[in-house]
Write a protein that holds these residues in place. Structure first.
Motif, short mmCIF file in Angstrom:
data_model
loop_
_atom_site.label_atom_id
_atom_site.label_comp_id
_atom_site.label_asym_id
_atom_site.label_seq_id
_atom_site.Cartn_x
_atom_site.Cartn_y
_atom_site.Cartn_z
N THR A 43 10.76 9.14 -0.81
CA THR A 43 10.09 9.23 -2.10
C THR A 43 8.46 9.27 -2.11
O THR A 43 8.11 8.80 -0.82
CB THR A 43 10.37 8.03 -2.83
OG1 THR A 43 10.02 6.89 -2.16
CG2 THR A 43 11.95 7.83 -3.12
N ASP A 45 6.53 7.25 -3.19
CA ASP A 45 5.89 6.03 -2.91
C ASP A 45 5.99 5.64 -1.39
O ASP A 45 5.22 4.94 -0.73
CB ASP A 45 6.75 5.09 -3.68
CG ASP A 45 6.28 4.91 -5.04
OD1 ASP A 45 5.17 4.40 -5.11
OD2 ASP A 45 7.30 5.04 -6.00
N GLN A 46 7.32 6.01 -0.85
CA GLN A 46 7.54 5.54 0.84
C GLN A 46 6.40 6.39 1.46
O GLN A 46 5.88 5.89 2.31
CB GLN A 46 8.80 6.21 0.87
CG GLN A 46 10.19 5.12 0.32
CD GLN A 46 11.52 5.93 0.63
OE1 GLN A 46 11.58 6.76 0.95
NE2 GLN A 46 12.49 4.90 0.14
N VAL A 48 3.56 7.20 0.68
CA VAL A 48 2.21 6.91 0.70
C VAL A 48 2.16 5.39 1.41
O VAL A 48 1.18 5.25 2.07
CB VAL A 48 1.71 6.56 -1.03
CG1 VAL A 48 0.73 5.71 -0.87
CG2 VAL A 48 1.95 7.90 -1.44
N ARG A 49 3.23 4.70 1.50
CA ARG A 49 3.22 3.47 2.16
C ARG A 49 3.12 3.75 3.58
O ARG A 49 2.49 3.12 4.37
CB ARG A 49 4.67 2.71 1.97
CG ARG A 49 5.11 1.50 2.84
CD ARG A 49 4.03 0.40 2.53
NE ARG A 49 3.93 -0.37 1.29
CZ ARG A 49 4.55 -1.54 0.99
NH1 ARG A 49 5.37 -1.92 1.93
NH2 ARG A 49 4.57 -1.98 -0.02
N LYS A 74 2.56 14.07 -7.32
CA LYS A 74 2.84 12.96 -7.40
C LYS A 74 2.26 12.08 -6.20
O LYS A 74 1.68 10.97 -6.35
CB LYS A 74 4.33 12.76 -7.30
CG LYS A 74 4.71 11.30 -7.45
CD LYS A 74 5.26 11.12 -9.08
CE LYS A 74 4.91 9.58 -9.11
NZ LYS A 74 6.25 8.90 -9.05
N LEU A 78 -0.61 9.18 -6.21
CA LEU A 78 -0.12 7.84 -5.62
C LEU A 78 -1.30 7.41 -4.50
O LEU A 78 -1.51 6.22 -4.33
CB LEU A 78 1.07 7.78 -5.08
CG LEU A 78 2.24 7.66 -6.16
CD1 LEU A 78 3.75 7.76 -5.49
CD2 LEU A 78 2.23 6.51 -7.12
N ALA A 82 -3.75 4.07 -4.40
CA ALA A 82 -3.62 3.19 -3.51
C ALA A 82 -4.95 3.10 -2.88
O ALA A 82 -5.24 2.29 -1.76
CB ALA A 82 -2.63 3.69 -2.43
N ALA B 84 13.03 -2.02 -1.30
CA ALA B 84 11.91 -2.40 -1.96
C ALA B 84 11.62 -3.97 -1.96
O ALA B 84 10.42 -4.37 -1.76
CB ALA B 84 11.78 -2.07 -3.39
#
Ligand code: B12
Ligand code: GTP
Ligand code: MG
Lengths: 145, 273
Positions: A43, A45-46, A48-49, A74, A78, A82, B84
Motif C-alpha cells: 500500500t 502507506d507501507q 512511505v513507511r 497517493k 503521503l 510525512a 498496523a
C-alpha cells in the motif's frame, strides 16, 4: 559513477508483474546503489513507511496494471505529509504517454517505459541527486523534458 | 520516538558522522546459511513479540564487491510490517556490508547500541548467511541463534563447527520438509560431546511450528560458557582488525604492498609505529 544512493523499489497496489521492478532493482545495484526491494502488493502507506525507516533518498514505483494514476500521486502526497520532502519519486512500467503529465504534476520526476536501457535510469539517479527535486520541491523539472 | 529522526541518525552513524556510546540491552544475532529461513523466522518472532515489546531488526545483506551496490531483500519476508497494530513497535533497517570499508561489523554494533538507547527492548541482527562476516557479527550480539535446515544427507559439516560453537540456541527450520528431524538427531549426537550443549528447537517458519517457543526463549536466552568464550574471541579479532582498518595509512600501505612489493612484515611494522 555518481555517489551511492539508498533507493526503495516498490510495487504499489494489486499488480503482480514484478519482472520489471526486479530488473530495475538489479540494474541500480549494479550501478553501485543500495536498493531496498519491497516485494509485491504494497500500500502507499507501507511504501512511505519503508522509505522513512530505510532513510532512502529515492523511491521507484513500478506499475503495469493501469493503477498508476491513482497510486503514484497517493505516494507523493503521503511522502509530503510525512515530511519526506527531499525524497525523489520516479517510476516505470506500462504508463501511457497521455497519463504522464498528470504524474509529473503530482511530483514524479521521471517515468521509464518498456525497453528503457538501464544506463538511462542510472543517469537519471545521478543527475537528480544533484538537484533539489524532492517530492516537496516547487521545482517543476522532470527527466526528458 | 520519531521514526524519521531515528532513521537519519542511523544513516549518520553508518556514514561515520555520529558517535555512539555502548548501551546495556539484548542484542540477538540470527545467523545461518542463505535461504535457510532466517527472515521468515524473524517475521514469526516479531508477530509474537509486537506490540508488547519494541523490537528493532538490522537485516544485513552483502555489498557487491564489483559495483559497490547491494540488493537488500530481507524486508520482503516481513509480513508483520503490514499489520498496523504491530508495525508501530517495530523498526527494520536494511544494512549493506559495504565490505570495501572493511569495518562493517563495528558499525552494526554502533547501530544496535543506538537502537537500544532509543528504547528498543530487543535488537535482532539478521546476518549475511556466509563466511567470516557472519562470525564477526556474532561479536556484536550478546546472544546467538544459529539456524540450520534439512541438509542433503551430508550430516553436520566440519566447517559448521565454529559457528555451532557460538550458538546459544540452535533452530532447525523447515521441519515441514524431509530431513529436518535427521538434522536434529545429528546435531544432538555431535553435541553430546559438549558439556553445555545449546538447546535445539525444531521449527517451521512457514507452518508456524516452534515459533511460540522460539519467541519466548529469545527474551531469556541463557549465555553458554563456551559461546561466551567464542564471542569474546571474535570481539578481540574485530577490535584488532579495526585498529588496522581505521589507520589512516591503511589504503596507502596496501597500495605499496601491491605496487612496490612492500612485505607483510614491513607493513605490520609500519602499523605499529
Ligand atoms: C510477463 C507478463 C505477465 C506475467 C507476469 C510475470 C511476472 N512475474 O512479472 C503474467 C503471465 C503473470 C501476467 C499476468 C497478467 N497480465 Co501481464 N503481461 C506480461 C507482459 C507480456 C510482459 C511484462 C514484462 O515482464 N516485461 C518485461 C519487463 C522487464 O519489462 P517492464 O515490466 O515493462 O519493465 C521495464 C520498464 O517498464 C521499466 N520499469 C518497469 N517498472 C519500473 C520501475 C521503475 C522505478 C523504473 C525506473 C522503471 C521501471 O523498466 C523495465 C526495464 O526496461 C506484458 C506486456 C508487455 N509487453 O509489457 C503484459 C501486460 C503487462 N499484462 C497485462 C494484463 C492485463 C495481465 C493480467 C491482468 C491478465 C492477462 N490478460 O494476462 C494478469 C494480471 C497479473 C497480476 N496479478 O497483476 C496487460 C496490462 C494492461 C494494462 N496495463 O492496461 C499487459 C500490458 C498486456 C497487454 N497488452 O494487455 N502478465
Ligand atoms: N518449506 C519451508 N520453507 C521455508 C520455511 N521457512 C522459510 N522458507 C522458505 O525459504 C525461503 C528463504 O526464506 P528466507 O526467510 O528469506 O531465508 P533467509 O535465511 O532469510 O535467506 P537470506 O537472507 O537470503 O540468507 C523462502 O522461499 C521461504 O518461503 C519453512 O519453515 N519451510
Ligand atoms: Mg533473509
Amino acid at each position: 559513477m555518481g555517489a551511492r544512493q539508498r533507493i526503495v523499489i516498490a510495487k504499489p497496489g494489486l499488480d503482480g508483474h514484478d519482472r520489471g521492478a526486479k530488473v530495475v532493482a538489479r540494474a541500480l545495484r549494479d550501478g553501485g546503489h543500495e536498493v531496498i526491494y519491497t516485494g509485491l502488493r504494497r500500500t502507499p502507506d507501507q511504501i512511505v513507511r519503508t522509505v522513512m525507516d530505510e532513510d532512502a533518498r529515492f523511491v521507484g514505483l513500478s506499475s503495469l496494471s493501469g493503477a498508476h494514476s491513482h497510486l503514484f500521486p497517493k505516494v507523493c502526497n503521503l511522502l509530503r505529509e510525512a515530511g519526506l520532502d527531499d525524497v525523489v519519486v520516479f517510476g516505470g512500467g506500462i504508463i501511457p504517454e497521455d497519463d504522464r503529465s498528470q504524474l509529473f504534476d503530482a511530483g514524479v520526476r521521471a517515468i521509464f517505459g518498456p525497453g528503457t536501457p538501464s544506463t538511462e535510469i542510472l543517469e537519471f539517479v545521478e543527475f537528480a541527486s544533484g538537484l533539489n527535486c524532492g517530492v516537496g520541491s516547487p521545482d517543476e523539472w522532470h527527466w526528458g523534458e | 520516538m520519531e521514526r524519521r529522526q531515528l532513521a537519519r541518525q542511523l544513516s549518520a552513524i553508518e556514514n561515520g558522522e555520529l558517535q555512539v556510546v555502548k548501551t546495556e540491552g539484548l542484542i540477538v544475532a540470527i545467523t545461518g546459511p542463505p535461504g535457510v529461513g532466517k527472515s521468515c523466522l524473524v517475521d514469526g518472532i516479531l508477530h509474537r513479540l509486537a506490540p508488547k515489546h519494541k523490537v528493532a531488526v538490522l537485516a544485513i545483506d552483502p555489498t557487491s564487491p564489483i559495483s559497490g551496490g547491494a540488493l537488500l531483500g530481507d524486508r520482503i519476508r516481513l509480513s508483520v510490517l503490514d499489520d498496523a497494530e504491530k508495525s508501530d513497535s517495530i523498526y527494520v533497517r536494511s544494512i549493506a556490508t559495504r565490505s570495501s570499508s572493511g569495518s562493517i561489523p563495528s558499525i552494526v554494533s554502533d547501530l544496535a547500541n543506538h537502537l537500544l538507547a532509543s528504547n528498543f527492548d530487543l535488537v535482532i541482527i539478521e546476518t549475511v548467511g556466509a563466511g567470516q562476516s557472519e562470525m564477526r557479527c556474532a561479536a556484536i550480539a550478546n546472544r546467538i541463534i544459529v539456524v540450520e535446515g534439512p541438509s542433503r544427507g551430508d550430516g553436520v559439516q566440519a566447517e559448521k563447527a565454529g559457528l555451532l560453537e557460538l550458538a546459544d540456541l540452535i533452530v532447525v527450520n523447515k521441519s515441514d520438509l524431509e530431513g529436518a528431524s535427521k538434522v536434529v538427531n545429528d546435531l544432538t549426537v555431535s553435541l553430546t560431546l559438549t558439556n553445555d550443549a545449546p538447546p535445539i528447537i525444531l521449527a517451521s517458519a512457514t507452518e508456524g511450528v516452534g515459533l511460540d517457543e522460539l519467541s519466548e526463549k529469545i527474551l531469556s536466552l541463557e549465555e553458554r560458557v563456551s559461546s561466551r568464550r567464542a564471542r569474546v574471541r571474535q570481539q578481540l579479532l574485530m577490535a584488532h582488525e579495526n585498529v588496522l582498518v581505521r589507520n589512516p595509512a591503511f589504503e596507502a600501505i596496501i597500495d605499496r604492498m601491491s605496487e612496490e612489493g612492500l612485505s607483510i612484515e614491513d607493513a605490520l611494522r609500519e602499523f605499529d609505529e
